[in-house]
Write an enzyme that holds these catalytic residues in place. Structure first.
Site, PDB file in Angstrom:
ATOM      1  N   LYS A 212       0.821  -1.128  -0.151  1.00 44.71           N
ATOM      2  CA  LYS A 212       0.037  -0.123   0.220  1.00 44.71           C
ATOM      3  C   LYS A 212       0.846   1.351   0.037  1.00 44.71           C
ATOM      4  CE  LYS A 212      -4.259  -1.765   0.279  1.00 44.71           C
ATOM      5  NZ  LYS A 212      -5.093  -1.814   1.312  1.00 44.71           N
ATOM      6  N   ARG A 246      -3.880 -10.278   4.230  1.00 41.78           N
ATOM      7  CA  ARG A 246      -4.242 -10.286   2.690  1.00 41.78           C
ATOM      8  C   ARG A 246      -3.119  -9.676   1.886  1.00 41.78           C
ATOM      9  NH1 ARG A 246      -6.402  -6.925  -1.237  1.00 41.78           N
ATOM     10  NH2 ARG A 246      -7.988  -7.836  -2.722  1.00 41.78           N
TER      11      ARG A 246
END
Length: 260
Positions: A212, A246
């Site tokens: 991210k 995840r």
């Protein structure tokens, strides 16, 4: 200490933020690779939620998703892998559950009454993600002065109440604090460094921090070059007992945990 369950990401999209999107013709091979690398769950998504992505409706989403899900289901892998569907559309969730999906990863955060009504009729696990906008909009975040942990804990309380109102038991819920969705980079980082505070509140938690953009606080590497840093954060999350991670780099995570 048991390691977190590893959820491998299978993006059936042409515009995945990290450049790993795959279309139907290669998705089955990628799913098999994730399973062989040791993923516990494969999370299949057909609608990109990256900043600037074009939203899809259920009728646009399903033709991307259905061939991939159908191909995986017929492989007979059910004793080795669980299948999760990343969607905010009730119609997609219902169709996927009918085909054999076991988890609905609702990036809409149970905001849709139709989704709640669909999920009430099944006994699947439900990942509920905190977000201010879908797709993510970097310009829309919590105030910089906000205590992000307090915000997420208050949201969790609201989610539990909403689920209960729709007959969905709390034992089915998995909370995702939504790193990168409505948080500044600093707030996203705090969700990791203070993760123990969320875990202590009870329930099951999932972190989707892989590659991210908040990692730009610590590295100049592009998204696909952030796997090593992702693993460092994953280890910190595992150390406080997080339940699910995840990630894109399934093989690296499995090696890290197996060699610990």
């Amino acid at each position: 200490m048991s390691r977190p369950a590893i959820m491998g990401i299978l993006n059936v999209t042409p515009d995945s933020f990290s450049g790993d999107g795959v279309m139907a013709q290669t998705a089955l091979a990628h799913a098999k690779t994730l399973m062989e690398q040791g993923a516990d769950i494969i999370d299949i998504g057909a609608e990109s939620t990256r900043p600037g992505a074009t939203p899809l409706n259920a009728d646009e989403e399903w033709p991307r998703l259905a061939p991939v899900l159908e191909a995986i289901v017929v492989q007979g892998w059910r004793d080795r892998i669980r299948l999760s569907i990343d969607t905010r559309h009730a119609q997609t969730a219902a169709r996927a559950l009918a085909l054999g999906a076991e988890i609905i990863n609702d990036v809409g955060g149970l905001a849709d009454d139709a989704m709640c009504e669909t999920l009430e009729q099944h006994e699947c696990d439900i990942v509920v993600m905190h977000a201010l906008t879908i797709p993510a909009d970097p310009a829309v975040t919590l105030p910089e002065s906000a205590d992000v942990i307090a915000e997420i804990l208050a949201w969790k309380t609201r989610i539990m109440a909403r689920a209960a109102a729709h007959g969905i038991g709390n034992h089915r819920l998995i909370y995702d604090p939504g790193i990168g969705f409505g948080k500044t980079a600093e707030q996203s980082l705090a969700l990791i460094t203070r993760a123990v505070e969320l875990k202590k509140s009870g329930g099951r938690w999932l972190y989707g921090h892989s590659r991210k953009s908040f990692m730009k606080l610590l590295t100049d590497a592009p998204a696909e070059g952030r796997d090593a840093l992702t693993r460092k954060f994953s280890q910190a999350l595992a150390d406080v007992g997080m339940d699910y991670l995840r990630v894109h780099d399934v093989a690296g995570h499995v090696r890290m945990f197996d060699n610990a």
